[in-house]
Design an enzyme around this catalytic site. Sequence first.
Site, PDB file in Angstrom:
ATOM      1  N   SER A 113       0.823  -1.203   0.000  1.00 47.34           N
ATOM      2  CA  SER A 113       0.000   0.000   0.000  1.00 47.34           C
ATOM      3  C   SER A 113       0.863   1.262   0.000  1.00 47.34           C
ATOM      4  O   SER A 113       1.656   1.486  -0.916  1.00 47.34           O
ATOM      5  CB  SER A 113      -0.955  -0.056   1.196  1.00 47.34           C
ATOM      6  OG  SER A 113      -1.910   0.970   1.133  1.00 47.34           O
ATOM      7  N   HIS A 136      -2.550  -1.583  -4.514  1.00 43.57           N
ATOM      8  CA  HIS A 136      -4.007  -1.722  -4.539  1.00 43.57           C
ATOM      9  C   HIS A 136      -4.668  -0.360  -4.386  1.00 43.57           C
ATOM     10  O   HIS A 136      -4.011   0.620  -3.977  1.00 43.57           O
ATOM     11  CB  HIS A 136      -4.499  -2.690  -3.455  1.00 43.57           C
ATOM     12  CG  HIS A 136      -4.238  -2.225  -2.052  1.00 43.57           C
ATOM     13  ND1 HIS A 136      -4.917  -1.181  -1.467  1.00 43.57           N
ATOM     14  CD2 HIS A 136      -3.369  -2.663  -1.118  1.00 43.57           C
ATOM     15  CE1 HIS A 136      -4.487  -0.997  -0.234  1.00 43.57           C
ATOM     16  NE2 HIS A 136      -3.542  -1.882  -0.001  1.00 43.57           N
TER      17      HIS A 136
END
Length: 229
Positions: A113, A136
């Site tokens: 992330s 993501h």
Amino acid sequence: MARNEDTKAERDKEERIRETGQLELEGTGSHIHLLSIIGEIEGHENLSGSTKTTKYEHILPKLAEIEDDKTIEGVLVLINTVGGDVSCGLALAEMIASLSKPTVSLVIGDSHSIGVPLAVATDYSFIVPTGTMMVHPVRMTGLVIGAVQTYDYFEMIQDRILSFVSGHADIGYERLKGLMLNTEMMTKDLGTVLVGEAAVKEGLINEVGGIREALGKLKTMIENQDGHI
């Protein structure tokens, strides 16, 4: 007296490692600051006491001090993070990217992330063969208003991340966005997990290697910088 001072210095050193994961490396002539980014990037709210965190309010002033300290020649960033607060993670990444000292990152476990911008913020990056990077979409907790403005805001946050990463790594904006919105890898989520060499092939990371390679590269960068002064 000297013995007591040495003991106190050792205690202070151990306390700093325990509290902040930071250390000065001076064993081979170069003065290198070791910075650890581990666990979850803690944001504007404190996480539970049982959660391993990196507190951005501790790291930001330290980075400013590193920039101002003429004795520190380079920075090695060790990364093993599941991600965390987007705003605070990007603030840390921007600070690292703006340092004038040579910087090298080493992904030793996970760089998920918001950990992705942190890994690419340095001048050069490494990942161990089993290290992973997860790209993501932005997630948001708490009350989310289902309105057009909310989705526009999500897009703006994602654009900030995509722009930073593509600007500091050898991967294009659209390719990175494709990895972020991939629907074929994770059954309950969007995104892509890249392991070791795959992160290098995609252009996110410069090279597969460990602490030996990362320290060696940083020392070479320091020597080359000194040679041009």
